[in-house]
Write an enzyme that holds these catalytic residues in place. Structure first.
Site, short mmCIF file in Angstrom:
data_model
loop_
_atom_site.label_atom_id
_atom_site.label_comp_id
_atom_site.label_asym_id
_atom_site.label_seq_id
_atom_site.Cartn_x
_atom_site.Cartn_y
_atom_site.Cartn_z
N TYR A 140 0.83 -1.21 0.00
CA TYR A 140 0.00 0.00 0.00
C TYR A 140 0.87 1.26 0.00
O TYR A 140 0.40 2.34 -0.35
CB TYR A 140 -0.94 0.00 1.21
CG TYR A 140 -1.98 -1.08 1.10
CD1 TYR A 140 -3.29 -0.78 0.79
CD2 TYR A 140 -1.64 -2.41 1.27
CE1 TYR A 140 -4.24 -1.77 0.67
CE2 TYR A 140 -2.58 -3.42 1.14
CZ TYR A 140 -3.87 -3.09 0.84
OH TYR A 140 -4.81 -4.07 0.70
N LYS A 212 4.23 -14.00 5.53
CA LYS A 212 4.65 -14.89 4.45
C LYS A 212 6.19 -14.86 4.40
O LYS A 212 6.81 -14.63 3.36
CB LYS A 212 4.01 -14.39 3.13
CG LYS A 212 4.14 -15.31 1.98
CD LYS A 212 3.31 -16.58 2.07
CE LYS A 212 3.63 -17.49 0.90
NZ LYS A 212 3.18 -18.87 1.08
N ASP A 278 -0.51 -18.77 4.15
CA ASP A 278 -1.34 -19.78 3.47
C ASP A 278 -1.91 -20.78 4.47
O ASP A 278 -3.08 -21.16 4.40
CB ASP A 278 -0.57 -20.48 2.35
CG ASP A 278 0.87 -20.79 2.72
OD1 ASP A 278 1.63 -19.84 2.92
OD2 ASP A 278 1.22 -21.96 2.85
N ASP A 302 -5.71 -7.50 4.68
CA ASP A 302 -6.82 -7.18 3.77
C ASP A 302 -7.53 -8.47 3.36
O ASP A 302 -8.75 -8.60 3.49
CB ASP A 302 -6.24 -6.47 2.54
CG ASP A 302 -7.32 -5.92 1.64
OD1 ASP A 302 -8.40 -5.57 2.15
OD2 ASP A 302 -7.10 -5.85 0.41
#
Ligand code: NAI
Length: 414
Positions: A140, A212, A278, A302
């Site tokens: 962002y 991640k 994940d 998000d």
């Protein structure tokens, strides 16, 4: 910054675009009624409209006038409907701009099931999670180089000459778009601090860091490490981390580490662990009871907050807040967008904005009003009176309009 005149507080509001008008009208009535009922006139709100979005553009030629931002900064809490991101070159998302201008670094999204809400889960009551999403960094605040532009070519040339090994990892070295994302220690640790403090204050049992880091080691992986570091440094006596467990297991074996963990949790310490994104998504669906408080980076947050919301009625129901705890101000908002397809039809679900209003009252420590709002909303949903988005998923329910739903929430507060 509070404009709190004894028992009267001024709260700025942004109506928003699209369905903003539909949901704000009902929400305002609900919020006002909750205050009247809770405080019988000893506490009151003065609403102050702030120009933003399409309406501001038409009236002032500016989607987000500087005076609107200045006014918001003078108040402790404000509430807003959704703002359409202006289409066409040169306009940033108004929501992102507001978060940036006010440095609203904590996006707080509680997701909870209310009896009567549709859910694909056998045990939807297991969903009770509060997501702390870092709001100022990641993609962002990323730098984007579209393929085949001069900036892109310059960056590729720089990589080619200075970092040939890294450059050679690009499978295709032409017609390739590039995004760079920053994740800093400061931003990672302040969101972790906010999540931890909230967890401790609200007697929550677990904070999960979601990242991640296996793929993006120096951004997402660093976020994980910095978050653990903040917990272990600032909440040393109040938490037990998976990192500590691992260290003990290495030194003294797993059995000893399990005993240490069990003893810490028995003493009421918050358990801090981490999960790769994940895996977190899979677990959110297969075993949502595993989540309590979640702290994560901007983009993961998000995706994850909409995924959790979809388990318990969707984005029309889950509320959100953007907060800067040090400045002591917050912007409370519906999580969904401006839904132009149903705008002006008195059919949108106002629950997200109504519950954001309850969060705002909790933030202002007007807990009695917040509790009444939640009670009214829960009773309304339980009675099977729902707007069209839920009606289609709930056989036997009664379809009501936005304004009828809001009136029922008011009636059900008593
Ligand atoms: P959206 O959330 O507006 O709509 C997605 C789907 O959900 C549509 O089918 C819509 O009808 C439905 N929906 C949304 N809110 C609903 C409600 N309260 N009740 C019933 N159904 C509802 O997402 P979209 O179309 O991606 O975005 C539209 C605009 O809103 C864009 O300009 C986007 O940038 C902006 N946006 C603003 C946000 C904010 O102000 N915080 C958040 C997300 C999007």
């Amino acid at each position: 910054m509070t404009h709190n005149n004894g028992e009267k507080i001024t709260i700025p509001f942004i109506i928003g675009d699209g369905i903003g008008g539909d949901i704000w009208n009902g929400t305002r009535r609900v919020l006002e009624h909750s205050i009247n009922l809770a405080y019988s006139g000893t506490r009151t709100v003065e609403w102050m409209e702030i120009a933003a979005g399409e309406k501001a553009f038409q009236e002032k030629g500016d989607y987000l006038p500087a005076e609107s931002i200045a006014e918001l900064k003078k108040h402790k809490a404000a509430i807003k409907g959704p703002l359409t991101t202006p289409v066409g070159g040169g306009y940033a998302s108004l929501n992102v701009t507001l978060r940036k201008e006010l440095d609203l670094y904590s996006c707080v999204r509680p997701v909870q099931w209310f009896p009567g809400l549709p859910s694909p889960l056998t045990h939807p009551e297991d969903v009770d999670v509060v997501i702390f999403r870092e709001n100022t960094e990641d993609l962002y605040a990323g730098i984007e180089f579209p393929a085949d532009t001069e900036e892109n070519e310059t960056l590729l040339a720089l990589l080619r000459s200075n970092f040939p090994d890294a450059y050679s990892r690009f499978r295709y070295q032409q017609e390739v778009g590039i995004d760079l994302k920053p994740i800093s220690k400061q931003a990672s640790q302040r969101i972790m601090y906010a999540a931890m403090r909230w967890a401790v204050q609200n007697q929550r049992k677990k904070v999960s860091i979601i990242h991640k880091g296996n793929i993006m080691k120096y951004t997402e992986g660093a976020f994980r490490n910095w978050a653990y570091e903040a917990a272990e440094r600032d909440f040393r006596d109040l938490c037990y981390t998976k990192r500590t467990w691992k260290k003990t297991a290495q030194k003294k074996g797993k059995e000893e580490a399990d005993l240490e963990k069990a003893s810490a949790l028995k003493r009421g310490l918050v358990f801090v662990d981490d999960l790769i994104a994940d895996n977190a998504f899979a677990k959110a669906i297969a075993n949502p009871a595993d989540f309590d408080v979640v702290v994560t980076t901007n983009l993961n947050g998000d995706y994850l907050s909409d995924a959790f919301a979809a388990l318990v009625g969707g984005i029309g129901v889950s509320p959100g807040a953007n907060i800067n705890y040090e400045q002591g101000w917050g912007l409370f908002e519906a999580n969904h967008g401006s839904a132009e397809d149903i705008a002006g039809q008195d059919k949108a679900n106002p629950s997200s904005l109504i519950l954001s209003g309850a969060m705002m009252f909790d933030f202002l420590e007007w807990h009695e009003a917040a509790a009444l709002i939640r009670r009214g909303l829960e009773k309304t949903i339980r009675s099977g009176n729902v707007t069209f988005d839920l009606h289609t998923q709930l056989p036997g329910s009664s379809l009501v309009s936005t304004s009828q739903f809001s009136t029922l929430v008011i009636d059900n507060m008593e």
